[in-house]
Every structure is written in C-alpha cells, then in structure tokens.
Scaffold this motif. Sequence first.
Motif, short mmCIF file in Angstrom:
data_model
loop_
_atom_site.label_atom_id
_atom_site.label_comp_id
_atom_site.label_asym_id
_atom_site.label_seq_id
_atom_site.Cartn_x
_atom_site.Cartn_y
_atom_site.Cartn_z
N ARG A 1 0.65 -1.34 0.03
CA ARG A 1 -0.04 -0.09 0.04
C ARG A 1 0.81 1.39 -0.02
NH1 ARG A 1 -5.34 -1.19 3.78
NH2 ARG A 1 -5.85 -3.12 2.99
N THR A 2 1.97 1.21 0.76
CA THR A 2 2.84 2.34 0.86
C THR A 2 3.44 2.58 -0.52
OG1 THR A 2 3.57 1.86 2.84
CG2 THR A 2 5.02 3.41 1.81
N LEU A 3 3.86 1.79 -1.62
CA LEU A 3 4.35 1.90 -2.76
C LEU A 3 3.20 2.03 -3.60
CD1 LEU A 3 7.10 -0.95 -2.85
CD2 LEU A 3 7.43 1.45 -2.72
N PHE A 4 2.02 1.90 -3.40
CA PHE A 4 1.04 1.91 -4.27
C PHE A 4 0.47 3.43 -4.32
CE2 PHE A 4 -3.55 2.53 -5.17
CZ PHE A 4 -3.95 1.85 -6.17
N VAL A 5 0.68 4.03 -3.10
CA VAL A 5 0.20 5.29 -2.95
C VAL A 5 1.37 6.08 -3.66
CG1 VAL A 5 0.13 7.40 -1.22
CG2 VAL A 5 -0.96 5.36 -0.84
N GLY A 6 2.49 5.88 -3.42
CA GLY A 6 3.82 6.79 -4.13
C GLY A 6 3.59 6.55 -5.73
N THR A 7 3.40 5.28 -6.10
CA THR A 7 3.43 5.23 -7.73
C THR A 7 2.20 5.81 -8.31
OG1 THR A 7 4.72 3.20 -7.02
CG2 THR A 7 3.65 3.41 -9.49
N CYS A 8 1.09 5.82 -7.62
CA CYS A 8 -0.12 6.49 -8.11
C CYS A 8 0.26 7.80 -8.19
CB CYS A 8 -1.15 6.21 -7.14
SG CYS A 8 -2.03 4.76 -7.34
N ALA A 9 0.94 8.48 -7.33
CA ALA A 9 1.38 9.73 -7.21
C ALA A 9 2.50 10.11 -8.41
CB ALA A 9 2.02 10.32 -5.95
N LEU A 10 3.29 9.26 -8.64
CA LEU A 10 4.28 9.36 -9.71
C LEU A 10 3.45 9.24 -11.14
CD1 LEU A 10 7.26 9.43 -10.42
CD2 LEU A 10 7.25 6.86 -10.78
N LEU A 11 2.72 8.61 -11.13
CA LEU A 11 1.69 8.68 -12.62
C LEU A 11 0.95 9.69 -12.73
CD1 LEU A 11 0.40 6.82 -14.90
CD2 LEU A 11 -1.19 5.97 -13.33
N VAL A 12 0.37 10.32 -11.67
CA VAL A 12 -0.19 11.54 -11.88
C VAL A 12 0.69 12.58 -12.13
CG1 VAL A 12 -1.58 13.27 -10.68
CG2 VAL A 12 -2.07 10.85 -10.36
#
Length: 473
Positions: A341-352
């Motif tokens: 979940r930690t990496l999911f949040v960070g990667t979603c922000a990277l995509l955005v």
Amino acid sequence: MTAVEDQADTKALPVPFQVSGAAATGSILQPLNSSMIAVAIVGIAAQFGSNGGVSWIISAMYITTAVGAPMMGRLGALLGARRVFLGGLALVAIGSCVGMLAPNVGWLIGAYVILGFGISAHMPNAMTMVRSYSERYGRQPRTAIATLVVCSQSVAALGPTVGGLLVGAFGWQSILWVNLPVVVLSAVVVMRADVGFAGGGRVSVREALHALDVVGIGLFLVTITSTMVLLVSLPGNPTWWLLPVAVTGLGLFVWWEHRAPEPFLDVEALARNRALSATLGRTLLTYTCFYCVFFGIPQWLQYARGMSPIEAGLTMLPVAGVSVVATMIGSRTYRRYGARRTLFVGTCALLVGGVLIASVESSTAPVLVLLLVAAVLGIPNGFNNIGNQSLINAVTTVDEVGAAIGVYRTVAFIGANLAVVVLQVTAGHQIDDAGLHRTGWFIAVSGLVLLVGIMFSRNMGPARAVDSPSSSA
C-alpha cells in the motif's frame, strides 16, 4: 516473525536521535550534491563552453558512486562503519576543494570522481550503524530508518532551491564549498555518537584490503563503467563497442562471484532473495523518473521560462516540503499496512505527476500551477523511498544491510545516468515545452508499469510491515 516478536518489536524503544541524526548528517551529502548540480549546469556550461563536458561531470559522479557504494558497504562491515563513514567525509572535502579551484572541465570531472567515492560511503554505513545499535541495545530501527529517509529525500528536494540561491548569489563554485561545513559538522557528531565500530572493526586495514574481493570489484567496475558510458553516449555518437565489454564483464562478474570465497556481492543470495531483487528493479525505474524531474525541470525553467537559478530553485521548493510530509506519512503507512500500500500510493502519485508534466501548457502556465505540479511530485519521493528502503531493511541481516543498501544506491545511480539518457532522447540539450511534455509521458508510462508490478507482485512481504532483521520475504 511470530506475533510475540512482532508485539515486542512494536513496544521496543526507538534508536535515539543522537545515533540516527548523526548518521543522517553525512548521508545528506549525496542527495545534496546530486540535486544542486541540476541548477548549476547552465552556469558551468557558460563558463567552460561545453554542454557535452557538463553531462560527463554528472555521469562521472554517478559512475564512481555506483561503483563505490557496495564497496564502501563491504569495507564498513570489515573495518567498522564509523571508520569508513569518516573516510568518506575526508574524500568529500578533498573533492570539493579540487572542484572549486578547477581550471577546466577535465579537472572538474576529476573532482566529482573523488566526490562520488566520498558520498558513496555514507548511506550504506549509516544504515549499518543504525542496525548495529538497534541489535546491541534491543531498539527498533524503524524510526531511525525513517529519519535517514526523511533527511535524504528532503535534502534532495531542497537541493535545487539551495543550489539556485547559492549559484545566483555566489556562482556555481558555491555548490562545492557548501559541502565543507557539512563535513565538519558530520565528523564531530559521528565521533561523539555511540556507534562504536558498528558492523565490523574486527580486522585491520591491511587485513580488510586483503579480504576484499579485488577481482570481483574490478569486474564490477568494468561492467558498471562500460554500461554507463554506453548509456550516456546513446543520444550522440553511441560507443557500441562497449556493449560486448559490458556483457562480457557482467558474465565474468557473476561467474567469479559464484566461486569467490568472500564475494564482493553475493549474487547467489541476491538471486534467492526475491523480495530484494524485486525492490532493486523497482528502484531502478523509480529513480530514473526521479532524476528526470530533478535534472529536467530546473533546466527547462531556465531555458524555456527564462528563470534565473534562484527562481528555478524556488519553484522546486514545494517538492521539498511535500516530500518531508510524504515520508513521515509513508513511514506510518508502511508500519500499519505494509509495503504494497505504501508503494501503491507513491506510484499513483508518480503516474499523476507524469501526466501533469505532459499535459500542462508549460510556457504559459501561471507560476502557481507549476508550484502545484511540483507539490504533487513530492509525494512519490517520500512514499516510494520509505517503502523500498524499509523493505530492504526487513529482508536483510545487520551484516548484509550495508552491502544491500550499497547495491540499492548503485541501482539508484544507474537510474540517474538513465535519466540523463532519457532527457537527451526526449528533450535534447536545451529543454523546451515539447521536450518536457515527452519527458512527462515517459514518467507517466513508467509509473503505470510500476503500478501493475506492485499490484501483482508476490514479493512484498507480509501485509503488515516487518522490522525484524531476521525476517524474510
């Protein structure tokens, strides 16, 4: 890890800030130098008249740091982490002095080679000092690791701002002399901290050098250097003859490390530890995107928007503030929900963030819009780095963590060189709006690939974070 052990670790006192803070003082030198150089590139090129030479300054620092990081981690395990940490500070001071007085690009490249070896010593041995203290006194290392990551990421994000202010006020040489007070401060606090000869100290310097896998280090150097030189040359005149050199070097390195009595890098253990291998793979792509932002946007702000180094640095300031907050929130997210979940949040922000860079009308966008985009880009810095580094801590022992973090830093530095190549391919030497948009789409696509990998990975460890050094994925 049993429920009883997990509960005991949760109740354990954290490693004191006297130790983690002291370790962090030297660890900030790498992100500080790697991010400040972004706003100094234009000034250096103007003085020496060589855009190509300037790109080699960046590459020289990252090549030497990539080679040096695992070697310094190994030396710390043999000689003691504090001793190697202090040696790295001395190299930083020497490299900074040489660079300030450099009469041409060649001397400046040499200075950054020395500097690169110096800064490579700090993060691996900082992690070893923290882990050694936590095991010696029964303290939990999670908070200390968060301190290291917060300091590293906040300084990396602040680097363009600090560098812009220094370059604008005192010239590009100021990004080197600012290292000297940091070196002095770090040496004083590390000498006073209770870290002893963390992670080693049982052998002499002569015995440590004898125990080093010299052949393995040499083959590793050939492989990394030829690979990075090839990557840097791709946008112009590719040195394709280095491709067989790199492939041969890699094959010989793996063959030798399987047979060495004390391997420089235990490739068998790395292959067995799938969680560690997967983390390193994510790190490579994440840091490529990270440095595309930190190298690309400050240059675009100066070339396309006509900003001064100070203005460009201040525009990047929201990345720093959001990165610090994101790292602290990410640490809590990791502790409560685990790595996925930690990496999911960070990667979603990277995509955005990538989509925003690719879609915003850059030259005409108000500064407020640019500041908001910069703020979004601070989120993946915090979440992704705390998630990946905490995973490495969770799946390695105290004797392995220094070398593992060294490899982690090596992968990050390869990502930095890949970012130089990506920027050359997508944007060229002088980044305009169209080039920035293409870079943004690269970041967005990379974020999507990372997101799919995170969602389907089976090597994220347990659902809840693990802090035990003996845990495995």
